[in-house]
Write a protein that holds these residues in place. Structure first.
Motif, PDB file in Angstrom:
ATOM      1  N   LYS A 184       5.909  75.158  26.724  1.00 28.74           N
ATOM      2  CA  LYS A 184       6.790  74.968  27.878  1.00 28.74           C
ATOM      3  C   LYS A 184       6.243  75.705  29.103  1.00 28.74           C
ATOM      4  O   LYS A 184       6.264  75.177  30.216  1.00 28.74           O
ATOM      5  CB  LYS A 184       8.195  75.475  27.545  1.00 28.74           C
ATOM      6  N   ARG A 185       5.775  76.963  28.867  1.00 27.51           N
ATOM      7  CA  ARG A 185       5.205  77.719  29.980  1.00 27.51           C
ATOM      8  C   ARG A 185       3.969  77.025  30.541  1.00 27.51           C
ATOM      9  O   ARG A 185       3.758  76.983  31.753  1.00 27.51           O
ATOM     10  CB  ARG A 185       4.852  79.139  29.519  1.00 27.51           C
ATOM     11  N   GLN A 186       3.148  76.477  29.637  1.00 39.24           N
ATOM     12  CA  GLN A 186       1.943  75.774  30.065  1.00 39.24           C
ATOM     13  C   GLN A 186       2.301  74.520  30.857  1.00 39.24           C
ATOM     14  O   GLN A 186       1.658  74.205  31.875  1.00 39.24           O
ATOM     15  CB  GLN A 186       1.088  75.400  28.849  1.00 39.24           C
ATOM     16  N   ALA A 187       3.369  73.822  30.384  1.00 43.55           N
ATOM     17  CA  ALA A 187       3.803  72.612  31.082  1.00 43.55           C
ATOM     18  C   ALA A 187       4.340  72.954  32.471  1.00 43.55           C
ATOM     19  O   ALA A 187       4.052  72.253  33.455  1.00 43.55           O
ATOM     20  CB  ALA A 187       4.879  71.898  30.253  1.00 43.55           C
ATOM     21  N   LEU A 188       5.139  74.028  32.564  1.00 46.02           N
ATOM     22  CA  LEU A 188       5.660  74.455  33.870  1.00 46.02           C
ATOM     23  C   LEU A 188       4.527  74.843  34.819  1.00 46.02           C
ATOM     24  O   LEU A 188       4.551  74.510  36.013  1.00 46.02           O
ATOM     25  CB  LEU A 188       6.620  75.635  33.687  1.00 46.02           C
ATOM     26  N   LEU A 189       3.549  75.579  34.267  1.00 47.59           N
ATOM     27  CA  LEU A 189       2.406  75.990  35.083  1.00 47.59           C
ATOM     28  C   LEU A 189       1.619  74.774  35.558  1.00 47.59           C
ATOM     29  O   LEU A 189       1.190  74.703  36.716  1.00 47.59           O
ATOM     30  CB  LEU A 189       1.506  76.927  34.276  1.00 47.59           C
ATOM     31  N   ASP A 201       0.165  70.985  39.789  1.00 45.77           N
ATOM     32  CA  ASP A 201       0.113  69.607  40.273  1.00 45.77           C
ATOM     33  C   ASP A 201       0.843  69.464  41.607  1.00 45.77           C
ATOM     34  O   ASP A 201       0.369  68.782  42.526  1.00 45.77           O
ATOM     35  CB  ASP A 201       0.729  68.665  39.243  1.00 45.77           C
ATOM     36  N   LYS A 202       2.014  70.135  41.713  1.00 49.32           N
ATOM     37  CA  LYS A 202       2.773  70.073  42.970  1.00 49.32           C
ATOM     38  C   LYS A 202       2.000  70.720  44.106  1.00 49.32           C
ATOM     39  O   LYS A 202       1.987  70.221  45.236  1.00 49.32           O
ATOM     40  CB  LYS A 202       4.118  70.776  42.793  1.00 49.32           C
ATOM     41  N   GLU A 203       1.351  71.857  43.799  1.00 47.98           N
ATOM     42  CA  GLU A 203       0.556  72.525  44.815  1.00 47.98           C
ATOM     43  C   GLU A 203      -0.605  71.649  45.267  1.00 47.98           C
ATOM     44  O   GLU A 203      -0.952  71.598  46.462  1.00 47.98           O
ATOM     45  CB  GLU A 203       0.044  73.860  44.283  1.00 47.98           C
ATOM     46  N   LYS A 204      -1.222  70.934  44.299  1.00 46.58           N
ATOM     47  CA  LYS A 204      -2.323  70.029  44.659  1.00 46.58           C
ATOM     48  C   LYS A 204      -1.821  68.890  45.542  1.00 46.58           C
ATOM     49  O   LYS A 204      -2.468  68.506  46.515  1.00 46.58           O
ATOM     50  CB  LYS A 204      -2.964  69.469  43.399  1.00 46.58           C
ATOM     51  N   ILE A 205      -0.636  68.339  45.199  1.00 41.78           N
ATOM     52  CA  ILE A 205      -0.073  67.234  45.977  1.00 41.78           C
ATOM     53  C   ILE A 205       0.252  67.699  47.396  1.00 41.78           C
ATOM     54  O   ILE A 205      -0.052  67.025  48.384  1.00 41.78           O
ATOM     55  CB  ILE A 205       1.194  66.682  45.289  1.00 41.78           C
ATOM     56  N   ASN A 206       0.881  68.894  47.464  1.00 39.05           N
ATOM     57  CA  ASN A 206       1.208  69.442  48.797  1.00 39.05           C
ATOM     58  C   ASN A 206      -0.044  69.723  49.611  1.00 39.05           C
ATOM     59  O   ASN A 206      -0.081  69.509  50.834  1.00 39.05           O
ATOM     60  CB  ASN A 206       2.018  70.735  48.643  1.00 39.05           C
TER      61      ASN A 206
END
Length: 240
Positions: free
Chosen positions: A207-212, A217-222
């Motif tokens: 779960k921690r790995q998925a959240l990370l 991914d969000k940071e890359k998109i932004n």
């Protein structure tokens, strides 16, 4: 269960102390040689006994046993060792491969049970039936069975009795296996607990790995959006 380590540690401490007492007595107090030796022995005993008791107490605390429980279980293990010696002495009477295999398997189960109690003495209380009846019954039956089996000139009825005895030994082997399983039941429960903890930790890690990963991914998109805006802004500026 074997407490030789406490005797070793106590001796490791007591021997130098005894030597120091002997040297002091012979060089400083200058008394008779025989008395010097007695002083050295007294120093050894005075340091060995309390030290051994301290380590023995830690040994008992480790297994959560009282001294009387420890002595009783040790006595039962000593008696079990005597039974194993009797069983081994009967090996010379084995006459068939199938009997050799059966007795070997019975002996292996017996040794495993005894080793389990030596490693974890409290398991004795889950295997009292083995120590109080099943072990002696197994050894007595095997001794008589092998002794009678090697006798020549057996009648049909005697051969039938031996066959039935062998079937009883096979049933006894299953009983001994049941004793072993019952003794190890708590260990399997502990194993299930550890396995469940490992599973939960693995799930948390996933779960921690998925959240990370989602965060990255969000940071890359932004970052891509910011780069696209910067590119458009620069394009509009150059168009002016």
């Amino acid at each position: 269960m074997k407490n030789n380590f406490s005797h070793f540690l106590a001796s490791l401490i007591a021997v130098p102390v005894g030597l120091i007492f002997w040297v002091l007595s012979s060089n400083i107090f200058d008394i008779h040689l025989f008395l010097d030796v007695l002083v050295g022995i007294g120093g050894f005993g005075a340091s060995y006994l309390p030290t051994q008791q301290i380590f023995h107490k830690k040994h008992l605390d480790k297994y959560k046993l009282t001294n009387s429980e420890y002595k009783y279980i040790k006595e039962q293990l000593n008696q079990a060792d005597e039974q194993i010696k009797r069983l081994r002495s009967s090996y010379m009477n084995i006459r068939t491969i199938k009997d050799a295999k059966m007795i070997y398997e019975i002996n292996r189960i017996i040794k495993t049970i005894i080793s389990s109690v030596e490693e974890e003495p409290r398991k004795f209380y889950r295997g009292q039936q083995f120590f109080h009846s099943n072990l002696e019954s197994a050894v007595n039956t095997i001794e008589k069975y092998l002794y009678l089996y090697k006798m020549p000139g057996k009648s049909k009825q005697e051969r039938m009795q031996l066959h039935e005895t062998r079937l009883s030994l096979l049933e006894l082997k299953r009983t001994l296996q049941s004793n072993l399983s019952h003794m190890n039941a708590s260990s399997y429960d502990d194993l299930d607990v550890e396995r469940e903890l490992i599973k939960r930790n693995a799930d948390r890690s996933k779960k921690r790995q998925a959240l990370l990963t989602n965060k990255l991914d969000k940071e890359k998109i932004n970052l891509k959006k910011d780069q696209a805006k910067e590119y458009v802004y620069r394009g509009d500026k150059n168009g002016e």
